[in-house]
Each structure stands twice: as structure tokens, then as C-alpha cells.
Design a protein around this motif. Structure first.
Motif, PDB file in Angstrom:
ATOM      1  N   UNK A 171       0.824  -1.216   0.000  1.00  0.00           N
ATOM      2  CA  UNK A 171       0.000   0.000   0.000  1.00  0.00           C
ATOM      3  C   UNK A 171       0.853   1.259   0.000  1.00  0.00           C
ATOM      4  N   UNK A 172       0.369   2.307  -0.680  1.00  0.00           N
ATOM      5  CA  UNK A 172       1.016   3.611  -0.620  1.00  0.00           C
ATOM      6  C   UNK A 172       0.136   4.562   0.191  1.00  0.00           C
ATOM      7  N   UNK A 173       0.546   5.831   0.302  1.00  0.00           N
ATOM      8  CA  UNK A 173      -0.191   6.775   1.136  1.00  0.00           C
ATOM      9  C   UNK A 173      -1.639   6.934   0.697  1.00  0.00           C
ATOM     10  N   UNK A 174      -1.911   6.910  -0.587  1.00  0.00           N
ATOM     11  CA  UNK A 174      -3.292   7.088  -1.047  1.00  0.00           C
ATOM     12  C   UNK A 174      -4.223   6.043  -0.452  1.00  0.00           C
ATOM     13  N   UNK A 175      -3.717   4.838  -0.232  1.00  0.00           N
ATOM     14  CA  UNK A 175      -4.536   3.787   0.375  1.00  0.00           C
ATOM     15  C   UNK A 175      -4.856   4.105   1.833  1.00  0.00           C
ATOM     16  N   UNK A 176      -4.003   4.886   2.484  1.00  0.00           N
ATOM     17  CA  UNK A 176      -4.150   5.183   3.921  1.00  0.00           C
ATOM     18  C   UNK A 176      -4.617   6.601   4.196  1.00  0.00           C
ATOM     19  N   UNK A 177      -4.706   7.450   3.157  1.00  0.00           N
ATOM     20  CA  UNK A 177      -5.011   8.871   3.332  1.00  0.00           C
ATOM     21  C   UNK A 177      -6.230   9.110   4.228  1.00  0.00           C
ATOM     22  N   UNK A 178      -7.348   8.523   3.914  1.00  0.00           N
ATOM     23  CA  UNK A 178      -8.577   8.802   4.661  1.00  0.00           C
ATOM     24  C   UNK A 178      -8.443   8.422   6.134  1.00  0.00           C
ATOM     25  N   UNK A 179      -7.895   7.238   6.412  1.00  0.00           N
ATOM     26  CA  UNK A 179      -7.731   6.803   7.797  1.00  0.00           C
ATOM     27  C   UNK A 179      -6.740   7.700   8.536  1.00  0.00           C
ATOM     28  N   UNK A 180      -5.576   7.958   7.940  1.00  0.00           N
ATOM     29  CA  UNK A 180      -4.552   8.765   8.607  1.00  0.00           C
ATOM     30  C   UNK A 180      -5.054  10.167   8.918  1.00  0.00           C
ATOM     31  N   UNK A 181      -5.659  10.830   7.943  1.00  0.00           N
ATOM     32  CA  UNK A 181      -6.119  12.189   8.169  1.00  0.00           C
ATOM     33  C   UNK A 181      -7.303  12.233   9.124  1.00  0.00           C
ATOM     34  N   UNK A 182      -8.112  11.194   9.134  1.00  0.00           N
ATOM     35  CA  UNK A 182      -9.205  11.115  10.099  1.00  0.00           C
ATOM     36  C   UNK A 182      -8.662  10.996  11.522  1.00  0.00           C
ATOM     37  N   UNK A 183      -7.663  10.147  11.721  1.00  0.00           N
ATOM     38  CA  UNK A 183      -7.031  10.030  13.043  1.00  0.00           C
ATOM     39  C   UNK A 183      -6.396  11.349  13.464  1.00  0.00           C
ATOM     40  N   UNK A 184      -5.729  11.986  12.547  1.00  0.00           N
ATOM     41  CA  UNK A 184      -5.080  13.253  12.842  1.00  0.00           C
ATOM     42  C   UNK A 184      -6.120  14.318  13.210  1.00  0.00           C
ATOM     43  N   UNK A 185      -7.179  14.405  12.444  1.00  0.00           N
ATOM     44  CA  UNK A 185      -8.182  15.449  12.652  1.00  0.00           C
ATOM     45  C   UNK A 185      -9.143  15.213  13.800  1.00  0.00           C
ATOM     46  N   UNK A 186      -9.467  13.979  14.069  1.00  0.00           N
ATOM     47  CA  UNK A 186     -10.486  13.684  15.081  1.00  0.00           C
ATOM     48  C   UNK A 186      -9.917  13.256  16.426  1.00  0.00           C
ATOM     49  N   UNK A 187      -8.680  12.819  16.452  1.00  0.00           N
ATOM     50  CA  UNK A 187      -8.122  12.296  17.694  1.00  0.00           C
ATOM     51  C   UNK A 187      -6.957  13.128  18.205  1.00  0.00           C
ATOM     52  N   UNK A 188      -6.030  13.498  17.344  1.00  0.00           N
ATOM     53  CA  UNK A 188      -4.769  14.114  17.764  1.00  0.00           C
ATOM     54  C   UNK A 188      -4.941  15.572  18.174  1.00  0.00           C
ATOM     55  N   UNK A 189      -4.158  15.969  19.175  1.00  0.00           N
ATOM     56  CA  UNK A 189      -4.069  17.378  19.550  1.00  0.00           C
ATOM     57  C   UNK A 189      -2.772  17.995  19.029  1.00  0.00           C
ATOM     58  N   UNK A 190      -1.826  17.154  18.603  1.00  0.00           N
ATOM     59  CA  UNK A 190      -0.572  17.632  18.023  1.00  0.00           C
ATOM     60  C   UNK A 190      -0.079  16.610  16.997  1.00  0.00           C
ATOM     61  N   UNK A 191       0.646  17.120  15.995  1.00  0.00           N
ATOM     62  CA  UNK A 191       1.365  16.280  15.040  1.00  0.00           C
ATOM     63  C   UNK A 191       2.839  16.451  15.332  1.00  0.00           C
ATOM     64  N   UNK A 192       3.522  15.359  15.594  1.00  0.00           N
ATOM     65  CA  UNK A 192       4.968  15.383  15.758  1.00  0.00           C
ATOM     66  C   UNK A 192       5.574  14.720  14.530  1.00  0.00           C
ATOM     67  N   UNK A 193       6.400  15.455  13.818  1.00  0.00           N
ATOM     68  CA  UNK A 193       7.044  14.993  12.597  1.00  0.00           C
ATOM     69  C   UNK A 193       8.409  14.427  12.961  1.00  0.00           C
ATOM     70  N   UNK A 194       8.572  13.139  12.758  1.00  0.00           N
ATOM     71  CA  UNK A 194       9.858  12.501  12.991  1.00  0.00           C
ATOM     72  C   UNK A 194      10.703  12.720  11.729  1.00  0.00           C
ATOM     73  N   UNK A 195      11.742  13.516  11.872  1.00  0.00           N
ATOM     74  CA  UNK A 195      12.524  13.964  10.721  1.00  0.00           C
ATOM     75  C   UNK A 195      13.573  12.925  10.310  1.00  0.00           C
ATOM     76  N   UNK A 196      13.094  11.767   9.894  1.00  0.00           N
ATOM     77  CA  UNK A 196      13.981  10.735   9.373  1.00  0.00           C
ATOM     78  C   UNK A 196      14.449  11.146   7.982  1.00  0.00           C
ATOM     79  N   UNK A 197      15.559  10.581   7.507  1.00  0.00           N
ATOM     80  CA  UNK A 197      15.994  10.896   6.145  1.00  0.00           C
ATOM     81  C   UNK A 197      14.845  10.680   5.156  1.00  0.00           C
ATOM     82  N   UNK A 198      14.642  11.659   4.309  1.00  0.00           N
ATOM     83  CA  UNK A 198      13.572  11.602   3.314  1.00  0.00           C
ATOM     84  C   UNK A 198      12.301  12.306   3.740  1.00  0.00           C
ATOM     85  N   UNK A 199      12.253  12.843   4.956  1.00  0.00           N
ATOM     86  CA  UNK A 199      11.006  13.448   5.441  1.00  0.00           C
ATOM     87  C   UNK A 199      10.566  14.627   4.583  1.00  0.00           C
TER      88      UNK A 199
END
Length: 132
Positions: free
Chosen positions: A66-94
Motif C-alpha cells: 500500500x502507498x499513502x493514497x490507500x491510507x489517506x482517509x484513515x490517517x487524516x481522520x485520526x489526525x483530525x479527530x483524535x490528535x491534539x498535536x502532530x509530531x514529525x519525525x525527521x527521518x531521512x527523506x522526510x
């Protein structure tokens, strides 16, 4: 600011950890999965509610590709409805990650604070950065 300080400041928060994942090499995807899962475990064991979609979906991508498009709806729903912050882990390629860019944009538009967490090679390898 070190991750430990950020955790103390975010006692009531619910953290969504984003990081790059997709790559043509399975070894790179697996390394990224291990790193973000280590970060999530570090935070969870310190009492901070943490969601790492890659930690939960890596096995599906490994089996089904799977690529991001397969997970877009679930990921953004979790981010928007559950999370109070987004922490970006700055791994190579971020900075080139399509999925991570979409999560950052979504958080910015929704007014969800974004923190940038960089890799550091000390006893606690997670440190917070002031940005890019």
C-alpha cells in the motif's frame, strides 16, 4: 528542546507521529517503521497517548504494497479527530515524503500544532527541533 521536555509540556496531549515511509526499498521502509515504533514506545511508556499509523500499518504494506493514497482517509481522520498535536519525525527523506507533506498541510489547515522531532545519537535519541 529534548523530547523529554516536550513530553512534560504535553501531558494532556494526544500525539500523532508522522514520518516518511514509502520507498522502493523494503529495507528503508522497515528501518523507518522501526524508528517510528521506537519513538512511539518511548512516548507511550512515559504516559503520553501516542498514535503511530506506520507502526500499525507496516504489516499491511509489507503484505499488500500500500502507498499513502490507500491510507489517506484513515490517517487524516485520526489526525483530525483524535490528535491534539502532530509530531514529525525527521527521518531521512522526510522533506520529500508525499504522505507526510499531506499530514503537515492538514494539521496546519486544521490548527493542529506541528512539532519537528529530529534524530540525535545520544542516550535518548529523540530531540525536538525548531523546524526544518
Amino acid at each position: 528542546m529534548r523530547l523529554e521536555s516536550a513530553i512534560r509540556e504535553t501531558v494532556q496531549g494526544r500525539i500523532y507521529i508522522g514520518c516518511p515511509y514509502s520507498d522502493e526499498l523494503e529495507s528503508v521502509r522497515h528501518w523507518r517503521f522501526v524508528q517510528v515504533t521506537r519513538a512511539a514506545e518511548y512516548m507511550l511508556t512515559r504516559g503520553l497517548p501516542t498514535m503511530s499509523p506506520i507502526s500499525y500499518s507496516h504489516q499491511f504494506a509489507h503484505i499488500g504494497g500500500c502507498d499513502f493514497e490507500a491510507w489517506r482517509e484513515l490517517d487524516l481522520s485520526l489526525l483530525g479527530r483524535w490528535a491534539t498535536e502532530l509530531w514529525v519525525l525527521m527521518l531521512p527523506g522526510w522533506e520529500q515524503s508525499v504522505g507526510l507533506a499531506a499530514e503537515i498541510q492538514y494539521a496546519d489547515e486544521a490548527g493542529i500544532p506541528v512539532r519537528y522531532i529530529e534524530w540525535s545519537h545520544d542516550a535518548h535519541p529523540w530531540a525536538e527541533s525548531d523546524g526544518e
